[in-house]
Design an enzyme around this catalytic site. Sequence first.
Site, PDB file in Angstrom:
ATOM      1  N   ASP A   1       1.024  -1.313  -0.097  1.00  0.00           N
ATOM      2  CA  ASP A   1       0.104  -0.446   0.346  1.00  0.00           C
ATOM      3  C   ASP A   1       1.090   1.198  -0.052  1.00  0.00           C
ATOM      4  O   ASP A   1       1.459   0.927   0.157  1.00  0.00           O
ATOM      5  CB  ASP A   1      -0.722   0.129   1.381  1.00  0.00           C
TER       6      ASP A   1
ATOM      7  N   PHE B   1      -2.809   5.757   4.038  1.00  0.00           N
ATOM      8  CA  PHE B   1      -4.107   5.063   4.048  1.00  0.00           C
ATOM      9  C   PHE B   1      -3.277   5.101   6.241  1.00  0.00           C
ATOM     10  O   PHE B   1      -4.668   5.376   7.300  1.00  0.00           O
ATOM     11  CB  PHE B   1      -4.671   4.274   4.371  1.00  0.00           C
TER      12      PHE B   1
ATOM     13  N   ASP C   1      -2.798   7.987  -2.153  1.00  0.00           N
ATOM     14  CA  ASP C   1      -3.550   8.801  -2.110  1.00  0.00           C
ATOM     15  C   ASP C   1      -4.463   9.548  -0.167  1.00  0.00           C
ATOM     16  O   ASP C   1      -3.669   9.595   0.366  1.00  0.00           O
ATOM     17  CB  ASP C   1      -4.702   8.101  -2.299  1.00  0.00           C
TER      18      ASP C   1
ATOM     19  N   ASP D   1      -8.245  -7.067   0.304  1.00  0.00           N
ATOM     20  CA  ASP D   1      -7.371  -7.890   1.808  1.00  0.00           C
ATOM     21  C   ASP D   1      -8.016  -7.248   2.903  1.00  0.00           C
ATOM     22  O   ASP D   1      -8.757  -6.436   2.532  1.00  0.00           O
ATOM     23  CB  ASP D   1      -6.061  -6.714   1.085  1.00  0.00           C
TER      24      ASP D   1
ATOM     25  N   CYS E   1     -14.626 -27.342   7.702  1.00  0.00           N
ATOM     26  CA  CYS E   1     -12.881 -27.173   7.257  1.00  0.00           C
ATOM     27  C   CYS E   1     -12.447 -28.071   7.113  1.00  0.00           C
ATOM     28  O   CYS E   1     -11.913 -28.978   8.258  1.00  0.00           O
ATOM     29  CB  CYS E   1     -12.818 -25.466   8.232  1.00  0.00           C
TER      30      CYS E   1
ATOM     31  N   CYS F   1      -9.057 -27.877   7.468  1.00  0.00           N
ATOM     32  CA  CYS F   1      -7.470 -27.110   7.554  1.00  0.00           C
ATOM     33  C   CYS F   1      -6.589 -28.086   8.498  1.00  0.00           C
ATOM     34  O   CYS F   1      -7.163 -28.756   9.103  1.00  0.00           O
ATOM     35  CB  CYS F   1      -7.134 -25.710   8.152  1.00  0.00           C
TER      36      CYS F   1
ATOM     37  N   CYS G   1      -8.093 -27.737  12.111  1.00  0.00           N
ATOM     38  CA  CYS G   1      -9.326 -28.380  12.196  1.00  0.00           C
ATOM     39  C   CYS G   1      -9.232 -30.184  12.504  1.00  0.00           C
ATOM     40  O   CYS G   1      -9.780 -30.858  12.822  1.00  0.00           O
ATOM     41  CB  CYS G   1      -9.979 -27.922  11.392  1.00  0.00           C
TER      42      CYS G   1
ATOM     43  N   HIS H   1      -6.818 -21.263  11.102  1.00  0.00           N
ATOM     44  CA  HIS H   1      -7.826 -21.504  10.648  1.00  0.00           C
ATOM     45  C   HIS H   1      -8.334 -20.374   9.473  1.00  0.00           C
ATOM     46  O   HIS H   1      -8.861 -20.486   8.503  1.00  0.00           O
ATOM     47  CB  HIS H   1      -8.326 -22.010  11.712  1.00  0.00           C
TER      48      HIS H   1
HETATM   49 ZN   LIG Z   1      -9.794 -24.914   9.884  1.00  0.00          ZN
END
Ligand SMILES: [Zn+2]
Length: 391
Positions: A95, A99, A149, A285, A323, A325, A328, A354
């Site tokens: 960026d 901001f 900006d 993002d 999930c 992952c 999990c 996760h």
């Molecule tokens: Zn997970």
Amino acid sequence: MSEHSLSFKIDAQSGEARAGVLTTRRGQIETPVFMPVGTAGTVKGIRFEALESELDAKIILGNTYHLWLRPGIDVIRAAGGLHRFMNWNRALLTDSGGFQVWSLGALRKITEEGTEFRSHVDGSLRFLSPEVSMEVQAALGSDIVMVFDECAPGQASNEETERSLNLTARWAKRSKEAFDRLQAEGADTGRLETEGLSGAQALFGIVQGAGHLDLRRHSLEQTVNIGFDGYAIGGLSVGEEKSLMFEVIEDIAPRMPRDAPRYLMGVGTPEDLIEAVARGIDMFDCVLPTRNGRTGQAFTSRGKLNVKNAQWTNDARPLDESCGCSVCRRHSRAYLRHLYISGEMLASILLTHHNLAFFLDTMRGVRQAIRSGDFPKFRREFTERLDATGE
Ligand SMILES: [Zn+2]
């Protein structure tokens, strides 16, 4: 060699939703894409190995403001740029710092030239301008650079917003001039020859205009007239009503150049991402998956789950039963709650993992659904599942 620093190809559409491939000098990125935020050269709480292998994130963010103040560009230049400093060889977007400085509020002073503010690191007086931001981003060597900006607050009046977006347009022009000069001087530490691309950094413009649709359209026109490799919508999710945010996206996204990537900055929850994709956005993002992971909140297919709650004390189920992952697959809510309550650092690490897996998997699902023509059904079912829990 191409004169283009990136290429973007849309290969499926469902209403305004688009699925495509963004090719940068550091690899191909399927869109719509969620980009994990690596503020200070680290996506907090997760190792690069996990980002690459299990999560397969193709692009992450770095923050110009933070890296400029610490460790500073001399250190990063000496290391050969941010990719080499972190040893991350996939794509990076930085960026502009605008901001972060904006969010300092009273600590800053804006003039035509740029923004003066006090460093949060050591209290020193610093000055950030389009030219400085481009210089820092060239030293970082990111693959996608954002223009410097100014962001008008969500509730800003018409006059205030107009003044701000005209300043943004002048800064965008100065950003592009400085950017071109730095590319010609060879200041970009991340230069990489890739087949079909120029090897240079790509530069994105930013559309501002708060909640005023007429000003948003005007800002878009000004930005497109300057001409960029991609276009972002900035200044949303800064405290305005969600309905207004979607109204702006719905109006502006379809007017953005069709053949360039469209990036919605700093948004949002998984349901926000899906709703913005449905309105034509390609890139996102947000700090939510990492930041909320560190405060004990998990995003799941059935809504948010607060791991601190006593109701999970003996719960043997994973955070999210749908999930796949590694967190999990291995750990129960009861165990994660115990870690969190005990202040164990592993709690933050596992919840961050996760949450990022959930965001990236959701976007994988979105891309597949657009490609197979099932996006309306995907969107409806995703929302229904969230609503069903009432959590
Ligand atoms: Zn997970």
